[in-house]
Scaffold this motif. Sequence first.
Motif, mmCIF file in Angstrom:
data_model
loop_
_atom_site.group_PDB
_atom_site.id
_atom_site.type_symbol
_atom_site.label_atom_id
_atom_site.label_comp_id
_atom_site.label_asym_id
_atom_site.label_seq_id
_atom_site.Cartn_x
_atom_site.Cartn_y
_atom_site.Cartn_z
ATOM 1 N N SER A 120 0.847 -1.199 0.000
ATOM 2 C CA SER A 120 0.000 0.000 0.000
ATOM 3 C C SER A 120 0.881 1.247 0.000
ATOM 4 C CB SER A 120 -0.898 0.019 1.234
ATOM 5 O OG SER A 120 -1.703 -1.118 1.275
ATOM 6 N N THR A 121 1.991 1.166 0.747
ATOM 7 C CA THR A 121 2.894 2.322 0.834
ATOM 8 C C THR A 121 3.344 2.736 -0.561
ATOM 9 O OG1 THR A 121 3.654 1.461 2.934
ATOM 10 C CG2 THR A 121 5.033 3.144 1.923
ATOM 11 N N GLU A 122 3.710 1.713 -1.364
ATOM 12 C CA GLU A 122 4.201 2.019 -2.710
ATOM 13 C C GLU A 122 3.081 2.625 -3.568
ATOM 14 O OE1 GLU A 122 6.590 -1.278 -4.216
ATOM 15 O OE2 GLU A 122 5.904 -0.615 -6.199
ATOM 16 N N ILE A 123 1.891 2.071 -3.440
ATOM 17 C CA ILE A 123 0.770 2.589 -4.244
ATOM 18 C C ILE A 123 0.470 4.037 -3.848
ATOM 19 C CG2 ILE A 123 -1.692 2.314 -4.788
ATOM 20 C CD1 ILE A 123 -1.333 -0.681 -4.347
ATOM 21 N N ARG A 124 0.496 4.285 -2.523
ATOM 22 C CA ARG A 124 0.216 5.654 -2.066
ATOM 23 C C ARG A 124 1.227 6.630 -2.649
ATOM 24 N NH1 ARG A 124 -1.433 3.161 3.111
ATOM 25 N NH2 ARG A 124 0.726 3.151 3.775
ATOM 26 N N SER A 125 2.498 6.195 -2.712
ATOM 27 C CA SER A 125 3.525 7.125 -3.191
ATOM 28 C C SER A 125 3.391 7.383 -4.691
ATOM 29 C CB SER A 125 4.923 6.616 -2.844
ATOM 30 O OG SER A 125 5.178 5.458 -3.591
ATOM 31 N N GLN A 126 2.679 6.468 -5.406
ATOM 32 C CA GLN A 126 2.493 6.696 -6.846
ATOM 33 C C GLN A 126 1.356 7.670 -7.132
ATOM 34 O OE1 GLN A 126 1.938 2.704 -8.040
ATOM 35 N NE2 GLN A 126 4.116 2.231 -8.006
ATOM 36 N N HIS A 127 0.473 7.842 -6.135
ATOM 37 C CA HIS A 127 -0.598 8.809 -6.346
ATOM 38 C C HIS A 127 0.022 10.198 -6.395
ATOM 39 C CE1 HIS A 127 -3.399 5.639 -5.669
ATOM 40 N NE2 HIS A 127 -4.416 6.473 -5.832
ATOM 41 N N GLN A 128 -0.604 11.055 -7.157
ATOM 42 C CA GLN A 128 -0.018 12.378 -7.323
ATOM 43 C C GLN A 128 0.165 13.079 -5.979
ATOM 44 O OE1 GLN A 128 -2.237 15.153 -9.551
ATOM 45 N NE2 GLN A 128 -0.422 16.040 -10.478
ATOM 46 N N SER A 129 1.343 13.644 -5.769
ATOM 47 C CA SER A 129 1.617 14.324 -4.510
ATOM 48 C C SER A 129 1.009 15.719 -4.499
ATOM 49 C CB SER A 129 3.117 14.481 -4.320
ATOM 50 O OG SER A 129 3.707 13.244 -4.172
ATOM 51 N N LEU A 130 0.775 16.191 -3.286
ATOM 52 C CA LEU A 130 0.340 17.577 -3.128
ATOM 53 C C LEU A 130 1.614 18.410 -3.019
ATOM 54 C CD1 LEU A 130 -2.331 19.294 -2.375
ATOM 55 C CD2 LEU A 130 -1.296 19.313 -0.116
ATOM 56 N N ARG A 131 1.748 19.377 -3.910
ATOM 57 C CA ARG A 131 2.949 20.214 -3.882
ATOM 58 C C ARG A 131 2.693 21.381 -2.934
ATOM 59 N NH1 ARG A 131 3.375 22.243 -9.563
ATOM 60 N NH2 ARG A 131 1.202 22.525 -9.086
ATOM 61 N N ILE A 132 3.472 21.417 -1.866
ATOM 62 C CA ILE A 132 3.195 22.425 -0.831
ATOM 63 C C ILE A 132 4.383 23.388 -0.685
ATOM 64 C CG2 ILE A 132 3.973 21.043 1.150
ATOM 65 C CD1 ILE A 132 1.442 21.992 2.594
ATOM 66 N N GLY A 133 4.071 24.671 -0.585
ATOM 67 C CA GLY A 133 5.098 25.684 -0.366
ATOM 68 C C GLY A 133 5.010 26.183 1.065
ATOM 69 N N LEU A 134 6.145 26.541 1.650
ATOM 70 C CA LEU A 134 6.155 27.026 3.031
ATOM 71 C C LEU A 134 6.408 28.532 3.016
ATOM 72 C CD1 LEU A 134 8.453 24.265 4.593
ATOM 73 C CD2 LEU A 134 5.980 24.211 4.241
ATOM 74 N N VAL A 135 5.781 29.224 3.957
ATOM 75 C CA VAL A 135 5.949 30.678 4.034
ATOM 76 C C VAL A 135 6.182 31.042 5.491
ATOM 77 C CG1 VAL A 135 4.915 32.917 3.544
ATOM 78 C CG2 VAL A 135 4.314 30.951 2.119
ATOM 79 N N GLY A 136 7.316 31.688 5.776
ATOM 80 C CA GLY A 136 7.553 32.108 7.157
ATOM 81 C C GLY A 136 8.975 31.848 7.584
ATOM 82 N N GLU A 137 9.291 32.323 8.782
ATOM 83 C CA GLU A 137 10.688 32.290 9.207
ATOM 84 C C GLU A 137 10.838 31.885 10.671
ATOM 85 O OE1 GLU A 137 9.707 35.227 7.170
ATOM 86 O OE2 GLU A 137 8.259 35.341 8.785
ATOM 87 N N THR A 138 9.788 31.285 11.268
ATOM 88 C CA THR A 138 9.905 30.881 12.664
ATOM 89 C C THR A 138 10.184 29.382 12.762
ATOM 90 O OG1 THR A 138 7.516 30.733 12.660
ATOM 91 C CG2 THR A 138 8.454 32.671 13.707
ATOM 92 N N ASN A 139 10.502 28.944 13.964
ATOM 93 C CA ASN A 139 10.879 27.551 14.168
ATOM 94 C C ASN A 139 9.759 26.572 13.794
ATOM 95 O OD1 ASN A 139 12.595 25.494 14.945
ATOM 96 N ND2 ASN A 139 11.657 25.409 16.982
ATOM 97 N N ILE A 140 8.534 27.038 13.870
ATOM 98 C CA ILE A 140 7.401 26.165 13.548
ATOM 99 C C ILE A 140 7.483 25.675 12.090
ATOM 100 C CG2 ILE A 140 5.888 28.142 13.039
ATOM 101 C CD1 ILE A 140 4.420 25.219 14.754
ATOM 102 N N SER A 195 4.051 33.086 8.634
ATOM 103 C CA SER A 195 4.792 34.358 8.681
ATOM 104 C C SER A 195 4.211 35.216 9.803
ATOM 105 C CB SER A 195 4.626 35.067 7.336
ATOM 106 O OG SER A 195 3.238 35.199 7.059
ATOM 107 N N LYS A 196 4.630 36.473 9.877
ATOM 108 C CA LYS A 196 4.062 37.368 10.902
ATOM 109 C C LYS A 196 2.576 37.578 10.607
ATOM 110 C CE LYS A 196 7.401 40.661 10.493
ATOM 111 N NZ LYS A 196 8.525 39.958 9.949
ATOM 112 N N PRO A 197 1.725 37.615 11.631
ATOM 113 C CA PRO A 197 0.284 37.741 11.403
ATOM 114 C C PRO A 197 -0.096 38.944 10.530
ATOM 115 C CG PRO A 197 0.723 37.236 13.685
ATOM 116 C CD PRO A 197 2.046 37.452 13.055
ATOM 117 N N SER A 198 0.674 40.043 10.640
ATOM 118 C CA SER A 198 0.345 41.233 9.841
ATOM 119 C C SER A 198 0.533 40.966 8.340
ATOM 120 C CB SER A 198 1.202 42.418 10.282
ATOM 121 O OG SER A 198 2.561 42.047 10.194
ATOM 122 N N GLU A 199 1.296 39.924 8.006
ATOM 123 C CA GLU A 199 1.537 39.611 6.586
ATOM 124 C C GLU A 199 0.548 38.584 6.044
ATOM 125 O OE1 GLU A 199 5.560 38.253 6.771
ATOM 126 O OE2 GLU A 199 6.381 40.283 6.739
#
Length: 445
Positions: A120-140, A195-199
């Motif tokens: 199942s792991t292999e099949i799941r990895s063949q499904h199209q991935s969600l491309r995610i971008g990160l925004v921000g500069e804190t440890n989170i 990012s900062k809440p004001s942004e």
Amino acid sequence: MTKVITYGTYDFLHEGHIRLLERAKALGDYLIVGVTADDFDMARGKINVRQSLMERVEAIRQTGLADKIIIEEYEGQKIDDIRRYEVDIFTVGSDWVGKFDYLNEFCKVVYLDRTEGISSTEIRSQHQSLRIGLVGETNIVNKFKNECHFVNGIEITGIYASSKGVLDRELQDLASKTEDYVDLLKKCDAVYIASKPSEHYAQVKTALESDVNVLCESPITMTVDQFKELSDLAYERKLVLMDGIKTAYSLAFNRMMLLIKSGIIGEILSVDTTCTSLIDIDEDNPPKHLWNSITAWGPTALLPIFKIFGTDYVQTMRFSKPLKGDDDFDLFTKISFIYDAGVASIKVGQGVKSEGEMVISGTKGYVYVPAPWWKTDYFEVRYENPSENKRYFYQLEGEGIRYEILSFLNMIKGRKSYNRVSPEISRQIIEIVGNKRELQNGSIF
Ligand code: CTP
């Protein structure tokens, strides 16, 4: 009649599963197939399962191999099932060799050869991935990136950060390649904004206008009007705009909410939450990237209150201690809420230390969640008679972020029930956190 039992998750039922079921069936006359419940998989750390329990059960039913299908819901259930159904043979694939020898005491244990080359792991990895971008500069953002690795089907495409100071090596390298936010959005299906809440407002708006789904740390905006505008935009474009409060996605927190709604402590009269973290602040030169106390902790502290009592309070009373020379930065804030049905309070601070616990008081007893309650994995239901007290423990992996990412993924797939923070709660959090007028010592509103 020889009864055989076998268990599995059976996500994206594949050839390996079917071959195992056929051989299991051939071991006897009657085959019982146990399919793991979603919560049980979650609790044992298998959080990547993509198909719902119903879909997985239906797939097993359609094979026509199972005489009976049962749901596996808890640790130790196998022994119960073997006794209840008077099972003669327990069988699983060879990947489990030795693991179930303890069942020999109850029936015969047979390990069947696992089919090579498919999972199942292999099949799941063949499904199209969600491309995610990160925004921000804190440890989170570092934590979020690490947690993405635990969820199948996520690919981090880049990070947009105004400074790279606290980012780890991997993210610093990625950040050097993404100088332009709009450019990042072109390569993403979704963004995580910390990012900062004001942004937030501008960044969320640009993302939605670029047809990109958004998971944003709470508060999503600093004004209710902005939030309404963004919610409408997301709705029009059929995109997800999700409030990133990780506590909302912890299993223990959700179980606790269900328990108290079912009346286990009677009628609820009071909810008190405390969240503090003592940080070093140079009063003459406060660092610009810091979130003030109410912004950093307010959304989390308010969440259980709004979930239990709703957002329709009658009155609030607020005390804030601002940083010298910066009225916008509260070192400490306490807010009391008066409802028709009861009272609540939050105590948040970055310039004060207190016990980070939550207490929910009812007419029959109370729920006590020890510090740090926002990373809940354990809570107690306590009564007048201590012998009636009950303790609950639910494993929490990755501070809840892992489950939050998974919910985001499911919401994008159109499974709205995964949302744990309603738009009404998001809106009211913004109302409280964004209300600058209240940032004065001892104001009553
Ligand atoms: N199985 C098998 N051959 C495979 C895959 C699974 O015989 N190629 C068996 C397992 O040993 C188990 C049953 O099928 O007895 C259900 O396995 P499950 O964990 O649901 O499937 P996997 O494909 O192993 O899933 P995952 O990749 O998530 O671990």
